[in-house]
Design a protein around this motif. Structure first.
Motif, short mmCIF file in Angstrom:
data_model
loop_
_atom_site.label_atom_id
_atom_site.label_comp_id
_atom_site.label_asym_id
_atom_site.label_seq_id
_atom_site.Cartn_x
_atom_site.Cartn_y
_atom_site.Cartn_z
N GLU A 224 -43.34 108.18 35.22
CA GLU A 224 -42.44 109.33 35.08
C GLU A 224 -43.24 110.46 34.45
O GLU A 224 -43.84 110.27 33.39
CB GLU A 224 -41.24 108.94 34.21
CG GLU A 224 -40.43 107.82 34.83
CD GLU A 224 -39.15 107.51 34.07
OE1 GLU A 224 -39.04 107.90 32.89
OE2 GLU A 224 -38.27 106.89 34.68
N ARG B 267 -42.16 119.45 29.19
CA ARG B 267 -41.26 120.02 28.17
C ARG B 267 -41.66 121.46 27.86
O ARG B 267 -42.82 121.70 27.49
CB ARG B 267 -41.34 119.20 26.89
CG ARG B 267 -41.01 117.71 27.07
CD ARG B 267 -41.31 116.92 25.80
NE ARG B 267 -41.27 115.49 26.06
CZ ARG B 267 -40.17 114.74 26.05
NH1 ARG B 267 -39.01 115.28 25.74
NH2 ARG B 267 -40.23 113.45 26.30
N GLY C 51 -34.67 116.01 22.72
CA GLY C 51 -34.64 114.61 23.11
C GLY C 51 -35.64 113.74 22.38
O GLY C 51 -35.84 113.87 21.16
N SER C 52 -36.31 112.87 23.14
CA SER C 52 -37.16 111.85 22.51
C SER C 52 -38.32 112.47 21.73
O SER C 52 -38.78 111.89 20.74
CB SER C 52 -37.68 110.88 23.57
OG SER C 52 -38.63 111.51 24.40
N ASP D 14 -39.53 102.19 29.48
CA ASP D 14 -40.29 103.38 29.91
C ASP D 14 -41.23 103.91 28.81
O ASP D 14 -41.08 105.05 28.34
CB ASP D 14 -39.33 104.53 30.34
CG ASP D 14 -38.50 104.18 31.56
OD1 ASP D 14 -38.80 103.18 32.24
OD2 ASP D 14 -37.55 104.93 31.84
N ASP E 18 -36.61 120.82 29.73
CA ASP E 18 -37.58 119.80 30.12
C ASP E 18 -37.07 119.11 31.38
O ASP E 18 -35.94 119.34 31.81
CB ASP E 18 -37.83 118.78 28.98
CG ASP E 18 -36.57 118.08 28.50
OD1 ASP E 18 -35.61 117.94 29.29
OD2 ASP E 18 -36.53 117.65 27.34
N LYS F 286 -37.94 115.48 34.23
CA LYS F 286 -38.76 114.33 34.65
C LYS F 286 -38.88 114.36 36.16
O LYS F 286 -37.88 114.62 36.85
CB LYS F 286 -38.05 113.05 34.21
CG LYS F 286 -38.71 111.76 34.59
CD LYS F 286 -38.22 111.07 35.83
CE LYS F 286 -36.79 110.64 35.89
NZ LYS F 286 -36.47 109.94 37.16
N ASP G 73 -29.28 115.35 36.11
CA ASP G 73 -29.52 114.00 35.57
C ASP G 73 -30.95 113.87 35.06
O ASP G 73 -31.24 113.01 34.24
CB ASP G 73 -29.32 112.94 36.67
CG ASP G 73 -27.92 112.34 36.67
OD1 ASP G 73 -27.05 112.85 35.93
OD2 ASP G 73 -27.69 111.38 37.43
N THR G 74 -31.86 114.68 35.61
CA THR G 74 -33.28 114.50 35.29
C THR G 74 -33.90 115.73 34.60
O THR G 74 -35.10 115.73 34.34
CB THR G 74 -34.09 114.20 36.57
OG1 THR G 74 -33.96 115.32 37.47
CG2 THR G 74 -33.60 112.95 37.28
N CYS G 75 -33.07 116.75 34.38
CA CYS G 75 -33.56 117.98 33.70
C CYS G 75 -32.66 118.26 32.50
O CYS G 75 -31.48 117.92 32.51
CB CYS G 75 -33.39 119.22 34.59
SG CYS G 75 -34.22 119.19 36.18
N ARG G 76 -33.20 118.94 31.50
CA ARG G 76 -32.32 119.56 30.49
C ARG G 76 -32.22 121.05 30.83
O ARG G 76 -33.26 121.71 31.02
CB ARG G 76 -32.88 119.40 29.07
CG ARG G 76 -32.71 118.02 28.50
CD ARG G 76 -32.89 117.95 26.98
NE ARG G 76 -32.52 116.62 26.51
CZ ARG G 76 -33.38 115.60 26.40
NH1 ARG G 76 -34.65 115.77 26.68
NH2 ARG G 76 -32.95 114.43 26.00
N ARG H 170 -24.77 111.76 27.61
CA ARG H 170 -25.42 110.99 26.53
C ARG H 170 -24.72 111.21 25.19
O ARG H 170 -24.55 110.29 24.42
CB ARG H 170 -26.89 111.41 26.39
CG ARG H 170 -27.77 111.12 27.60
CD ARG H 170 -29.25 111.42 27.28
NE ARG H 170 -30.11 111.27 28.42
CZ ARG H 170 -30.57 112.30 29.16
NH1 ARG H 170 -30.25 113.54 28.86
NH2 ARG H 170 -31.36 112.07 30.19
P1 5GP Z 1 -36.56 112.44 26.92
O1 5GP Z 1 -37.99 111.93 26.84
O2 5GP Z 1 -36.29 113.51 25.93
O3 5GP Z 1 -35.57 111.34 26.89
O4 5GP Z 1 -36.41 113.09 28.38
C1 5GP Z 1 -37.15 114.23 28.75
C2 5GP Z 1 -36.59 114.75 30.07
O5 5GP Z 1 -36.88 113.84 31.12
C3 5GP Z 1 -35.07 114.92 30.10
O6 5GP Z 1 -34.77 116.03 30.91
C4 5GP Z 1 -34.56 113.65 30.73
O7 5GP Z 1 -33.35 113.87 31.43
C5 5GP Z 1 -35.70 113.29 31.67
N1 5GP Z 1 -35.92 111.85 31.74
C6 5GP Z 1 -36.82 111.10 31.10
N2 5GP Z 1 -36.73 109.80 31.42
C7 5GP Z 1 -35.74 109.72 32.32
C8 5GP Z 1 -35.15 108.62 33.05
O8 5GP Z 1 -35.57 107.45 32.96
N3 5GP Z 1 -34.10 108.93 33.85
C9 5GP Z 1 -33.63 110.20 33.99
N4 5GP Z 1 -32.59 110.42 34.81
N5 5GP Z 1 -34.17 111.26 33.35
C10 5GP Z 1 -35.21 111.02 32.51
#
Ligand code: 5GP
Length: 255
Positions: free
Chosen positions: A97, A101, A106-107, A136, A182, A184, A204-207, A227
């Motif tokens: 993945e 950012r 988030g993380s 992950d 950010d 993915k 689902d995959t962007c902020r 979330r």
């Molecule tokens: P974070 O690392 O803060 O959890 O995610 C960073 C960005 O990547 C966020 O936009 C989040 O939605 C996307 N992202 C990271 N891992 C995943 C995943 O396993 N599934 C999805 N749908 N989005 C992810």
């Protein structure tokens, strides 16, 4: 009438099903209404989410194609398939993945002493090993090499493509008052060895934050609403679709 027929289910993920067709160069992706978070510990059904993510992804893939970014997207599926189906080229998805950012959230803020909302210039690019069983994990250069997931040329090409996707989508979202915080992406390799953007690009995959809204919860127009139990998830995704529809090419239907 379509010129192809669905055959077997190739793969079912948390948000999509991937179906083979009777044409070797054509795969059908069905976007589901299932919402999951925290490695599927939290689950819900959100009516309409699949269709919205399919349409948003299609628009974003159209914009990327117009900017010269190769993707697996071929077009939306014609009837009798429903509006949550897309046709794509088959690829071997690399289990990595790629997260870019532009703003800390988030993380990153849970793992590092960085305040949420801090602008990141240049953008931060991180690679994670895509495997739910391991949660992950963040990849280091050495771990990537140890796993043998890609060679050095593919790594450079992957990063170049991801940064190009960021530049194109940041500008697009900015033009409709949205901040791409950010995202993915996943990449795959086609039968003719081309590296392409695969999977989906959606809320689902962007902020995505509404630039005109100051409140740190109210501005959220992405999966963080699910979330964080903020409600209004489908409405937020609908707002994203409504805004980008005006600035993206009409999605093609692949026949
Ligand atoms: P974070 O690392 O803060 O959890 O995610 C960073 C960005 O990547 C966020 O936009 C989040 O939605 C996307 N992202 C990271 N891992 C995943 C995943 O396993 N599934 C999805 N749908 N989005 C992810």
């Amino acid at each position: 009438m379509t010129a192809y027929r669905l055959t077997e289910l190739l793969y079912e993920g948390k948000a999509k099903r991937v179906h083979a067709t009777d044409q070797v160069d054509l795969v059908a992706v069905e976007y589901k209404d299932d919402a999951t978070a925290f490695n599927a510990l939290k689950k819900a059904q959100l009516a309409g989410k699949g269709e919205l993510n399919c349409r948003i992804s299609a628009l974003l893939f159209e914009v990327l194609a117009a900017a010269g970014v190769p993707t697996h997207y071929l077009g939306l599926a014609p009837e009798p398939l429903a509006a949550n189906w897309m046709l794509v080229r088959p690829v071997r998805v690399i289990p990595v993945e790629v997260v870019i950012r532009n703003v800390a959230a988030g993380s990153l803020c849970r793992q590092m002493p960085i305040e949420p909302g801090t602008p990141l210039e240049p953008p931060l690019l991180d690679l994670y090993y895509k495997d739910d069983a391991f949660g992950d994990p963040l990849l280091t250069e050495a771990r990537l090499e140890r796993l043998g997931l890609m060679n050095a040329d593919q790594r450079r090409e992957l990063e170049r493509l991801a940064l190009q996707v960021n530049a194109v989508l940041t500008g697009l979202f900015q033009s409709v008052g949205l901040r791409l915080v950010d995202f993915k992406i996943e990449l795959g390799i086609t039968a003719d060895q081309q590296l392409v953007v695969a999977d989906e690009i959606s809320p689902d995959t962007c902020r995505l934050w509404d630039e005109a809204v100051a409140d740190s919860n109210d501005r959220i127009l992405d999966k963080d609403r699910f979330r964080q139990d903020l409600g209004g998830v489908v409405e937020a995704y609908g707002e994203v679709l409504k805004r980008i529809q005006g600035v993206c090419p009409q999605p093609r239907v692949h026949r």
